[in-house]
Motif scaffolding. Structure first.
Motif, short mmCIF file in Angstrom:
data_model
loop_
_atom_site.label_atom_id
_atom_site.label_comp_id
_atom_site.label_asym_id
_atom_site.label_seq_id
_atom_site.Cartn_x
_atom_site.Cartn_y
_atom_site.Cartn_z
N ILE A 10 0.84 -1.21 0.00
CA ILE A 10 0.00 0.00 0.00
C ILE A 10 0.87 1.25 0.00
O ILE A 10 0.65 2.18 -0.79
CB ILE A 10 -0.96 0.00 1.21
N LEU A 11 1.88 1.28 0.86
CA LEU A 11 2.76 2.44 0.94
C LEU A 11 3.54 2.65 -0.36
O LEU A 11 3.70 3.78 -0.82
CB LEU A 11 3.73 2.31 2.12
N GLY A 12 3.99 1.56 -0.97
CA GLY A 12 4.71 1.67 -2.24
C GLY A 12 3.82 2.21 -3.35
O GLY A 12 4.23 3.10 -4.11
N ALA A 13 2.60 1.70 -3.43
CA ALA A 13 1.65 2.18 -4.45
C ALA A 13 1.29 3.64 -4.19
O ALA A 13 1.21 4.45 -5.13
CB ALA A 13 0.40 1.30 -4.47
N ALA A 14 1.09 3.98 -2.94
CA ALA A 14 0.76 5.38 -2.60
C ALA A 14 1.91 6.32 -2.96
O ALA A 14 1.67 7.39 -3.53
CB ALA A 14 0.42 5.49 -1.12
N ALA A 15 3.12 5.92 -2.66
CA ALA A 15 4.28 6.76 -2.98
C ALA A 15 4.37 6.99 -4.49
O ALA A 15 4.65 8.11 -4.93
CB ALA A 15 5.56 6.14 -2.45
N ARG A 16 4.13 5.95 -5.26
CA ARG A 16 4.15 6.09 -6.73
C ARG A 16 3.06 7.05 -7.20
O ARG A 16 3.29 7.93 -8.03
CB ARG A 16 4.00 4.73 -7.41
N LEU A 17 1.85 6.88 -6.65
CA LEU A 17 0.74 7.76 -7.04
C LEU A 17 0.98 9.21 -6.60
O LEU A 17 0.70 10.14 -7.36
CB LEU A 17 -0.58 7.25 -6.45
N PHE A 18 1.50 9.39 -5.39
CA PHE A 18 1.80 10.74 -4.92
C PHE A 18 2.84 11.39 -5.82
O PHE A 18 2.77 12.59 -6.11
CB PHE A 18 2.29 10.74 -3.47
N LYS A 19 3.81 10.61 -6.28
CA LYS A 19 4.84 11.15 -7.17
C LYS A 19 4.24 11.55 -8.52
O LYS A 19 4.57 12.59 -9.07
CB LYS A 19 5.95 10.12 -7.37
N GLU A 20 3.36 10.70 -9.02
CA GLU A 20 2.76 10.95 -10.34
C GLU A 20 1.72 12.07 -10.33
O GLU A 20 1.71 12.93 -11.21
CB GLU A 20 2.08 9.67 -10.86
N LYS A 21 0.82 12.05 -9.33
CA LYS A 21 -0.32 12.95 -9.33
C LYS A 21 -0.28 14.05 -8.27
O LYS A 21 -0.99 15.04 -8.39
CB LYS A 21 -1.61 12.15 -9.10
N GLY A 22 0.49 13.80 -7.22
CA GLY A 22 0.48 14.71 -6.08
C GLY A 22 -0.48 14.20 -5.02
O GLY A 22 -1.52 13.60 -5.33
N TYR A 23 -0.14 14.45 -3.78
CA TYR A 23 -0.91 13.96 -2.64
C TYR A 23 -2.38 14.39 -2.72
O TYR A 23 -3.29 13.58 -2.55
CB TYR A 23 -0.28 14.47 -1.34
N GLY A 24 -2.62 15.66 -2.99
CA GLY A 24 -3.98 16.20 -3.00
C GLY A 24 -4.87 15.59 -4.07
O GLY A 24 -6.09 15.51 -3.90
N ALA A 25 -4.28 15.13 -5.16
CA ALA A 25 -5.07 14.60 -6.28
C ALA A 25 -5.33 13.10 -6.16
O ALA A 25 -6.11 12.55 -6.94
CB ALA A 25 -4.35 14.88 -7.59
N VAL A 26 -4.71 12.45 -5.19
CA VAL A 26 -4.87 11.00 -5.04
C VAL A 26 -5.93 10.72 -3.98
O VAL A 26 -5.84 11.20 -2.86
CB VAL A 26 -3.54 10.32 -4.65
N SER A 27 -6.92 9.93 -4.35
CA SER A 27 -7.96 9.53 -3.39
C SER A 27 -7.69 8.10 -2.93
O SER A 27 -6.89 7.37 -3.54
CB SER A 27 -9.34 9.61 -4.05
N MET A 28 -8.37 7.70 -1.89
CA MET A 28 -8.27 6.32 -1.42
C MET A 28 -8.80 5.37 -2.50
O MET A 28 -8.29 4.27 -2.66
CB MET A 28 -9.02 6.14 -0.10
N ARG A 29 -9.77 5.82 -3.27
CA ARG A 29 -10.28 5.00 -4.38
C ARG A 29 -9.20 4.80 -5.45
O ARG A 29 -9.06 3.72 -6.01
CB ARG A 29 -11.51 5.63 -5.01
N ASP A 30 -8.44 5.86 -5.74
CA ASP A 30 -7.33 5.75 -6.69
C ASP A 30 -6.31 4.73 -6.20
O ASP A 30 -5.82 3.90 -6.98
CB ASP A 30 -6.61 7.09 -6.87
#
Length: 188
Positions: A10-30
């Motif tokens: 979960i943390l690895g996927a979140a870090a990748r998404l935060f890098k790609e989209k930014g924290y504010g643009a990533v939802s728990m659904r994403d």
């Protein structure tokens, strides 16, 4: 063991998404979609997006802080201290590029005590670097350059290393350390 693996996933996927989209643009659904699970299943492993951000950023902040404390406690010259700082940044950047991106770009989204701790660690880290540079200048090991500008140049390079290294993986870690130590030296 499976819960620990899932949380790391979960943390690895979140870090990748935060890098790609930014924290504010990533939802728990994403995040759930990236993991191919239901959003409600995430809450079996993690309580909130804020908890995820803290779990990504704070261990790295502690690692940098502990590294700096170890460097400062050792009986090293200012040049040796600067070299160790560069080596530490290279190691962490190579092994945790997505998490480094979150640390650099999303730290301001931390909340409460985590934000206060992070700011204190960052401020302290930069103060130690300033002290190392000032000592090096006083001892004649470094050129008498503007210390604030030098800190900016060194940290800007080291903090964005993960972006450059992703495209240039042909340069191995040890070679990268050697090159950066040579490049970032402010010696006479």
């Amino acid at each position: 063991m499976k819960n620990i693996d899932r949380k790391a996933e979960i943390l690895g996927a979140a870090a990748r998404l935060f890098k790609e989209k930014g924290y504010g643009a990533v939802s728990m659904r994403d995040l759930a979609a990236a993991l191919n699970i239901k959003a409600s299943s995430l809450y079996n492993h993690i309580n909130s997006k804020q908890e995820i951000l803290q779990a990504i950023i704070m261990p790295l902040a502690y690692e940098f802080t502990a590294g700096m404390e170890k460097i400062k406690a050792a009986n090293l010259t200012p040049r040796q201290q600067l070299n160790h700082i560069i080596e530490q940044h290279v190691e962490i950047s190579i092994h945790h590029p997505e998490a480094i991106a979150s640390l650099n770009n999303e730290w301001m989204n931390l909340e409460g005590d985590s934000l206060k701790q992070f700011i204190a660690m960052r401020t302290n880290y930069e103060a130690h670097l300033k002290e190392i540079l000032q000592q090096g200048i006083a001892y004649g090991a470094f050129k008498p350059l503007d210390v604030e500008l030098t800190i900016f140049a060194i940290l800007s390079t080291l903090r964005t290393l993960h972006l450059w290294y992703k495209r240039k993986k042909s340069l191995r870690g040890d070679a990268l350390k050697t090159e950066l130590k040579s490049l970032l030296q402010i010696g006479r």
